[in-house]
Scaffold this motif. Structure first.
Motif, PDB file in Angstrom:
ATOM      1  N   PHE A  94       0.839  -1.199   0.000  1.00 47.03           N
ATOM      2  CA  PHE A  94       0.000   0.000   0.000  1.00 47.03           C
ATOM      3  C   PHE A  94       0.876   1.251   0.000  1.00 47.03           C
ATOM      4  O   PHE A  94       0.618   2.208  -0.740  1.00 47.03           O
ATOM      5  CB  PHE A  94      -0.917  -0.012   1.218  1.00 47.03           C
ATOM      6  CG  PHE A  94      -1.989   1.051   1.189  1.00 47.03           C
ATOM      7  CD1 PHE A  94      -3.220   0.809   0.610  1.00 47.03           C
ATOM      8  CD2 PHE A  94      -1.765   2.300   1.760  1.00 47.03           C
ATOM      9  CE1 PHE A  94      -4.217   1.784   0.582  1.00 47.03           C
ATOM     10  CE2 PHE A  94      -2.749   3.280   1.746  1.00 47.03           C
ATOM     11  CZ  PHE A  94      -3.971   3.021   1.152  1.00 47.03           C
ATOM     12  N   GLN A  95       1.910   1.240   0.819  1.00 43.57           N
ATOM     13  CA  GLN A  95       2.831   2.383   0.897  1.00 43.57           C
ATOM     14  C   GLN A  95       3.541   2.599  -0.433  1.00 43.57           C
ATOM     15  O   GLN A  95       3.719   3.743  -0.866  1.00 43.57           O
ATOM     16  CB  GLN A  95       3.851   2.145   2.002  1.00 43.57           C
ATOM     17  CG  GLN A  95       4.913   3.230   2.113  1.00 43.57           C
ATOM     18  CD  GLN A  95       5.983   2.884   3.133  1.00 43.57           C
ATOM     19  OE1 GLN A  95       5.746   2.130   4.066  1.00 43.57           O
ATOM     20  NE2 GLN A  95       7.172   3.423   2.937  1.00 43.57           N
ATOM     21  N   TRP A  96       3.939   1.516  -1.085  1.00 42.19           N
ATOM     22  CA  TRP A  96       4.650   1.650  -2.365  1.00 42.19           C
ATOM     23  C   TRP A  96       3.753   2.258  -3.435  1.00 42.19           C
ATOM     24  O   TRP A  96       4.207   3.078  -4.233  1.00 42.19           O
ATOM     25  CB  TRP A  96       5.181   0.288  -2.806  1.00 42.19           C
ATOM     26  CG  TRP A  96       6.298  -0.223  -1.937  1.00 42.19           C
ATOM     27  CD1 TRP A  96       6.972   0.475  -0.975  1.00 42.19           C
ATOM     28  CD2 TRP A  96       6.865  -1.535  -1.946  1.00 42.19           C
ATOM     29  NE1 TRP A  96       7.926  -0.328  -0.386  1.00 42.19           N
ATOM     30  CE2 TRP A  96       7.885  -1.565  -0.955  1.00 42.19           C
ATOM     31  CE3 TRP A  96       6.607  -2.687  -2.673  1.00 42.19           C
ATOM     32  CZ2 TRP A  96       8.647  -2.717  -0.700  1.00 42.19           C
ATOM     33  CZ3 TRP A  96       7.365  -3.832  -2.424  1.00 42.19           C
ATOM     34  CH2 TRP A  96       8.369  -3.836  -1.455  1.00 42.19           C
ATOM     35  N   TYR A  97       2.480   1.877  -3.444  1.00 39.58           N
ATOM     36  CA  TYR A  97       1.545   2.490  -4.397  1.00 39.58           C
ATOM     37  C   TYR A  97       1.257   3.938  -4.005  1.00 39.58           C
ATOM     38  O   TYR A  97       1.149   4.812  -4.859  1.00 39.58           O
ATOM     39  CB  TYR A  97       0.253   1.672  -4.497  1.00 39.58           C
ATOM     40  CG  TYR A  97       0.383   0.518  -5.464  1.00 39.58           C
ATOM     41  CD1 TYR A  97       0.084   0.676  -6.818  1.00 39.58           C
ATOM     42  CD2 TYR A  97       0.837  -0.726  -5.037  1.00 39.58           C
ATOM     43  CE1 TYR A  97       0.230  -0.367  -7.713  1.00 39.58           C
ATOM     44  CE2 TYR A  97       0.990  -1.785  -5.929  1.00 39.58           C
ATOM     45  CZ  TYR A  97       0.691  -1.585  -7.270  1.00 39.58           C
ATOM     46  OH  TYR A  97       0.856  -2.625  -8.159  1.00 39.58           O
ATOM     47  N   ARG A  98       1.134   4.201  -2.710  1.00 36.07           N
ATOM     48  CA  ARG A  98       0.875   5.561  -2.236  1.00 36.07           C
ATOM     49  C   ARG A  98       2.013   6.512  -2.607  1.00 36.07           C
ATOM     50  O   ARG A  98       1.787   7.671  -2.960  1.00 36.07           O
ATOM     51  CB  ARG A  98       0.695   5.541  -0.715  1.00 36.07           C
ATOM     52  CG  ARG A  98       0.328   6.883  -0.094  1.00 36.07           C
ATOM     53  CD  ARG A  98       0.566   6.854   1.399  1.00 36.07           C
ATOM     54  NE  ARG A  98       1.996   6.706   1.702  1.00 36.07           N
ATOM     55  CZ  ARG A  98       2.474   6.306   2.875  1.00 36.07           C
ATOM     56  NH1 ARG A  98       1.646   5.987   3.849  1.00 36.07           N
ATOM     57  NH2 ARG A  98       3.774   6.210   3.070  1.00 36.07           N
ATOM     58  N   ASP A  99       3.248   6.021  -2.516  1.00 33.65           N
ATOM     59  CA  ASP A  99       4.421   6.879  -2.730  1.00 33.65           C
ATOM     60  C   ASP A  99       4.829   7.010  -4.198  1.00 33.65           C
ATOM     61  O   ASP A  99       5.727   7.793  -4.518  1.00 33.65           O
ATOM     62  CB  ASP A  99       5.616   6.349  -1.929  1.00 33.65           C
ATOM     63  CG  ASP A  99       5.407   6.480  -0.420  1.00 33.65           C
ATOM     64  OD1 ASP A  99       4.518   7.248  -0.016  1.00 33.65           O
ATOM     65  OD2 ASP A  99       6.131   5.812   0.331  1.00 33.65           O
ATOM     66  N   ALA A 100       4.191   6.259  -5.081  1.00 36.69           N
ATOM     67  CA  ALA A 100       4.544   6.325  -6.507  1.00 36.69           C
ATOM     68  C   ALA A 100       4.195   7.690  -7.085  1.00 36.69           C
ATOM     69  O   ALA A 100       3.197   8.301  -6.714  1.00 36.69           O
ATOM     70  CB  ALA A 100       3.807   5.231  -7.276  1.00 36.69           C
ATOM     71  N   ALA A 101       5.033   8.162  -7.999  1.00 30.36           N
ATOM     72  CA  ALA A 101       4.755   9.440  -8.672  1.00 30.36           C
ATOM     73  C   ALA A 101       3.534   9.309  -9.571  1.00 30.36           C
ATOM     74  O   ALA A 101       2.778  10.267  -9.744  1.00 30.36           O
ATOM     75  CB  ALA A 101       5.971   9.882  -9.475  1.00 30.36           C
ATOM     76  N   ILE A 102       3.345   8.120 -10.142  1.00 28.63           N
ATOM     77  CA  ILE A 102       2.197   7.872 -11.009  1.00 28.63           C
ATOM     78  C   ILE A 102       1.928   6.377 -11.037  1.00 28.63           C
ATOM     79  O   ILE A 102       2.854   5.557 -10.917  1.00 28.63           O
ATOM     80  CB  ILE A 102       2.460   8.398 -12.446  1.00 28.63           C
ATOM     81  CG1 ILE A 102       1.191   8.398 -13.286  1.00 28.63           C
ATOM     82  CG2 ILE A 102       3.572   7.601 -13.133  1.00 28.63           C
ATOM     83  CD1 ILE A 102       1.334   9.161 -14.601  1.00 28.63           C
ATOM     84  N   CYS A 103       0.658   6.017 -11.145  1.00 35.65           N
ATOM     85  CA  CYS A 103       0.267   4.615 -11.269  1.00 35.65           C
ATOM     86  C   CYS A 103      -0.404   4.412 -12.616  1.00 35.65           C
ATOM     87  O   CYS A 103      -1.390   5.102 -12.931  1.00 35.65           O
ATOM     88  CB  CYS A 103      -0.681   4.219 -10.139  1.00 35.65           C
ATOM     89  SG  CYS A 103      -1.346   2.533 -10.288  1.00 35.65           S
ATOM     90  N   TYR A 104       0.128   3.503 -13.409  1.00 34.39           N
ATOM     91  CA  TYR A 104      -0.493   3.148 -14.681  1.00 34.39           C
ATOM     92  C   TYR A 104      -1.386   1.927 -14.448  1.00 34.39           C
ATOM     93  O   TYR A 104      -0.891   0.857 -14.098  1.00 34.39           O
ATOM     94  CB  TYR A 104       0.562   2.800 -15.726  1.00 34.39           C
ATOM     95  CG  TYR A 104       1.494   3.930 -16.071  1.00 34.39           C
ATOM     96  CD1 TYR A 104       1.019   5.178 -16.457  1.00 34.39           C
ATOM     97  CD2 TYR A 104       2.885   3.746 -16.020  1.00 34.39           C
ATOM     98  CE1 TYR A 104       1.883   6.213 -16.784  1.00 34.39           C
ATOM     99  CE2 TYR A 104       3.751   4.772 -16.346  1.00 34.39           C
ATOM    100  CZ  TYR A 104       3.256   5.997 -16.724  1.00 34.39           C
ATOM    101  OH  TYR A 104       4.116   7.023 -17.042  1.00 34.39           O
ATOM    102  N   ALA A 105      -2.675   2.098 -14.621  1.00 33.34           N
ATOM    103  CA  ALA A 105      -3.623   0.991 -14.479  1.00 33.34           C
ATOM    104  C   ALA A 105      -3.926   0.441 -15.869  1.00 33.34           C
ATOM    105  O   ALA A 105      -4.626   1.078 -16.655  1.00 33.34           O
ATOM    106  CB  ALA A 105      -4.899   1.452 -13.797  1.00 33.34           C
TER     107      ALA A 105
END
Length: 235
Positions: A94-105
């Motif tokens: 969860f933290q790694w997704y929260r801290d990402a600059a952008i998430c490509y779904a």
């Protein structure tokens, strides 16, 4: 964290936290299919022959184009042969997704030519909205970009917030402001209702970050994992 260099597609590892040792990075959210690229496959130089490599290459190419030097992908950036590394990754996800600059779904079953705002088209029926792990991957990042099967942008979490809220039952402020404290435990649990995971334990593990709890990862415990999750939430 272990990343893929978006230019070379080689692994690089960094210690620290986002902004302090960890460089800005893009992260991929997707549904797993057959022949995904594992950490060992990539280390052994076998990944290019696998079907899942299309996602790896596509994500790295897009990240590089948009100025991100590093990419994190769950299929290959975790050495799942190490139980300690797998446990740390699941507790940190969860933290790694929260801290990402952008998430490509990446929605591999959606056509970019369709209008995502219309309920009758494939966006609303995408498998991505039915999986357990993708709930935190939707909620945690500040910026989520939805991509169709051809890697063209469909929209973002912000631009399609109303549509995504209707599809998932997730509250608007949870999507646009990441304000989960506005909602009760029961409401947040309802967001996960009906979502599926391949392993029964993951029904609990995929919700740990949303509720801010950590617990040991014990594959083989089955539905006891959800009981342990409830105890941790009560604490």
């Amino acid at each position: 964290m272990r990343f893929l260099n978006s230019k070379t597609l080689e692994f690089e590892e960094f210690l620290g936290e986002a902004g302090r040792g960890i460089p800005p990075y893009a992260i991929l959210s997707h549904t797993w299919g057959l022949d995904e690229v594992s950490y060992k496959d990539h280390v052994d130089k076998k990944s290019a022959s696998q079907k899942g490599f299309v996602k790896v290459a596509g994500c790295c190419r897009l990240a590089d184009f948009e100025g991100f030097g590093y990419v994190w992908i769950d299929t290959c950036c975790i050495d799942k042969s190490s139980s300690a590394e797998l446990s740390e990754a699941i507790n940190s996800m969860f933290q790694w997704y929260r801290d990402a600059a952008i998430c490509y779904a990446c929605l591999s079953d959606v056509d970019s030519s369709e209008d995502a705002t219309l309920e009758t088209f494939s966006f609303a029926g995408s498998r991505w909205f039915t999986r357990g792990w993708t709930l935190q991957e939707l909620l945690a990042p500040a910026e989520v970009v939805f991509l169709a099967s051809d890697w063209k942008e469909i929209g973002t979490k912000m631009s399609l917030a109303k549509e995504v809220s209707c599809i998932t039952g997730t509250g608007l402020s949870a999507l646009t402001e990441r304000r989960w404290s506005d909602y009760s435990v029961a409401q947040m649990m309802s967001w996960a209702a009906g979502r599926q995971t391949t392993r029964p334990e993951d029904e609990a593990y995929c919700l740990m970050g949303l509720f801010g709890v950590n617990m040991p990862i014990l594959y083989g415990e089955g539905l006891k994992a959800f009981y342990r999750l409830q105890l941790e939430i009560l604490k």
